[in-house]
Write an enzyme that holds these catalytic residues in place. Structure first.
Site, PDB file in Angstrom:
ATOM      1  N   SER A   1       0.853  -1.191   0.000  1.00 25.43           N
ATOM      2  CA  SER A   1       0.000   0.000   0.000  1.00 25.43           C
ATOM      3  C   SER A   1       0.890   1.243   0.000  1.00 25.43           C
ATOM      4  CB  SER A   1      -0.944  -0.066   1.194  1.00 25.43           C
ATOM      5  OG  SER A   1      -1.927   0.931   1.123  1.00 25.43           O
TER       6      SER A   1
ATOM      7  N   HIS B   1      -2.826  -0.944  -3.406  1.00 30.06           N
ATOM      8  CA  HIS B   1      -3.975  -0.049  -3.221  1.00 30.06           C
ATOM      9  C   HIS B   1      -3.790   1.193  -4.082  1.00 30.06           C
ATOM     10  CE1 HIS B   1      -4.530  -1.863   1.055  1.00 30.06           C
ATOM     11  NE2 HIS B   1      -5.114  -2.589   0.132  1.00 30.06           N
TER      12      HIS B   1
ATOM     13  N   ASP C   1      -4.756  -4.188   5.833  1.00 32.31           N
ATOM     14  CA  ASP C   1      -5.102  -5.152   4.781  1.00 32.31           C
ATOM     15  C   ASP C   1      -3.944  -6.143   4.615  1.00 32.31           C
ATOM     16  OD1 ASP C   1      -6.617  -6.321   2.819  1.00 32.31           O
ATOM     17  OD2 ASP C   1      -6.026  -4.899   1.250  1.00 32.31           O
TER      18      ASP C   1
END
Lengths: 279, 191
Positions: free
Chosen positions: B14, B41, B134
């Site tokens: 991310s 992401h 995540d």
């Protein structure tokens, strides 16, 4: 660790049996849905509906019909948006509508309409382009709850800002606020948008072709199918389209892997809009 | 880890992803045999620029994963923006528009969980730099399936939150520097 691996294998058998039970008992056929997605949704359903295992869920499904609608909502309902991918709607407006204008009457099929966001987007677009009065829209889904939601046309107000932006980017000729009234945190869409719509239960898995459609819009439904089922659905679309009719798919869907590809030509390639050919 | 040969590498990243991946991916040599599946992401309403960026930097072919595409060794695949990327048991991709997981679509958990299901012990799962949680549940699934779980060492990661969360959820994961990760991945090419 070996036990965990075995446990995985057992779960896959249970899922297979559960989907078989769902089909034999209620004729809902998810056996050829893309399995990884179905499994994630079933795991979610198992937790939230309070079943200890998929076998327990199967028993509930077979003996307690009230389990069915609750499970269906996990397996089918799709969160969507109005005018999702504005460029798709812009391409319909600028490239497809000029062809549709040449017909005295039009049939449009929104296949897998879910809660109706795509349907209302098209109804608004056709009204803006002056074609609504000569058009009949068919909005189909397998989930009766989704069809009811589509027929109600009520969406959370906090989504409207995004819908409005997308509508504008699709080349709007009006304001989205012309079409709904705000009411206790909800946007209630004008029922006149539904006056040309037929809502119907229809399965791309088990039901047959219908009508001579001029446009079929089926976006982000096929990604949930395996290749065999994608092929069946695309065959159904081919058989349901008038000569030179249009098919619109989701931005990550294509005909590339399908045996029916020769029956279609690219019309707007980057927006996955295809045209039915004679072959 | 078992003696079973590795068949795939799945990576989630991310905040700080591009810099970390710019170290790892260009280091994979020509003829590298394993497929590399990646979720980063990215904002949903922007065209995914990762593929074109990494195409210019990598020896291996880089592409966006397509629905129902068969996964080929020696290829680097990125999840398309605004879709979850899943691996099917037959070794092909599926995409979905299911709800965001951990406020993310694509979600690292979805890739790692389905890849763990498909590849079992033949999977390497890696969670890199990031500012959210995540990938933690997914990495645990990788380890539970018998696969090798790796996190970027939180003490050196650009943003430590995500690898730290993954390590907490999956204590058997090995913390590694980016150089160690490159070394580990390149060793897998020769076994």
């Amino acid at each position: 660790m070996q036990d965990d691996i075995k446990q995985h294998g057992v779960e896959d058998i249970e899922i297979q049996l559960l989907l078989e039970a769902l089909y034999q008992r209620y004729h809902y056929d998810f056996r050829h849905y893309a399995r990884a997605s179905i499994k994630r949704r079933l795991i979610q359903a198992r937790g939230q509906l309070g079943f200890a295992s998929f076998s327990a869920m199967q028993e509930g499904l077979l003996h307690d019909p009230s389990t069915l609608p609750r499970l269906l909502n996990y397996l089918t309902v799709q969160v969507s948006e109005m005018f999702r991918d504005p460029d798709y709607f812009r391409a319909l407006r600028e490239k497809v509508i000029p062809h549709l204008r040449t017909y005295p009457s039009l049939k449009i099929w929104v296949a897998g309409c879910s809660n109706g966001e795509e349907l209302y987007s098209l109804a608004i677009l056709f009204r803006e382009e002056g074609l609504e009065q000569r058009t009949i829209f068919y909005a189909t889904d397998i989930n009766p709850d989704a069809l009811r939601a589509a027929e109600a046309g009520v969406y959370p107000l906090d989504q409207i800002r995004k819908f409005t932006e997308s509508h504008q980017r699709s080349g709007a000729r009006s304001s989205l606020s012309d079409y709904y009234t705000a009411d206790y945190g909800r946007a209630v869409f004008d029922k006149s948008l539904r006056s040309r719509v037929v809502f119907s239960d229809h399965s791309l898995v088990t039901d047959a072709a219908f009508g001579e459609m001029h446009l079929i819009s089926c976006r982000n439904v096929l990604i949930y199918f395996d290749r065999d089922l994608q092929d069946r659905a695309l065959g159904l679309f081919r058989d349901s389209l008038a000569r030179k009719g249009f098919l619109g798919l989701g931005s990550k869907e294509s005909l590339r892997f399908s045996q029916h590809a020769p029956s279609f030509s690219d019309f707007v390639r980057e927006e996955k809009i295809y045209q039915r050919q004679d072959s | 880890m078992t003696d079973q040969p590795i068949k795939a590498i799945a990576i989630g990243a991310s905040a700080g992803a591009v810099q970390a991946l710019l170290k790892i991916l260009p280091a994979l040599p020509e003829g590298y045999p394993l497929p590399v599946l990646i979720v980063v992401h990215v904002p949903p309403d922007r065209r995914n620029a990762l593929v074109s960026l990494f195409q210019t930097k990598c020896v291996l072919p880089v592409k966006e994963a397509e629905d129902k595409e068969r996964i080929i060794g020696g290829t680097i695949y990125f999840a398309p923006s605004d879709y979850h990327l899943l691996v099917e048991a037959d070794g092909s991709f599926a995409l979905s528009l299911d709800e965001a997981v951990n406020h993310s679509r694509p979600a690292i958990d979805v890739l790692l969980e389905t890849a763990a299901d498909a590849y079992g012990p033949a999977l390497v799962g890696i969670v890199l730099t990031g500012a959210n949680h995540d990938g933690a549940v997914g990495l645990r699934a990788v380890a539970d399936g018998g696969g090798m779980a790796i996190v970027e060492d939180p003490t050196v990661a650009q943003v430590p939150t995500m690898p730290a969360a993954a390590l907490a959820a999956c204590p058997s994961a090995r913390p590694m520097t980016l150089d160690d990760i490159i070394f580990t991945l390149s060793k897998m090419a020769t076994t």
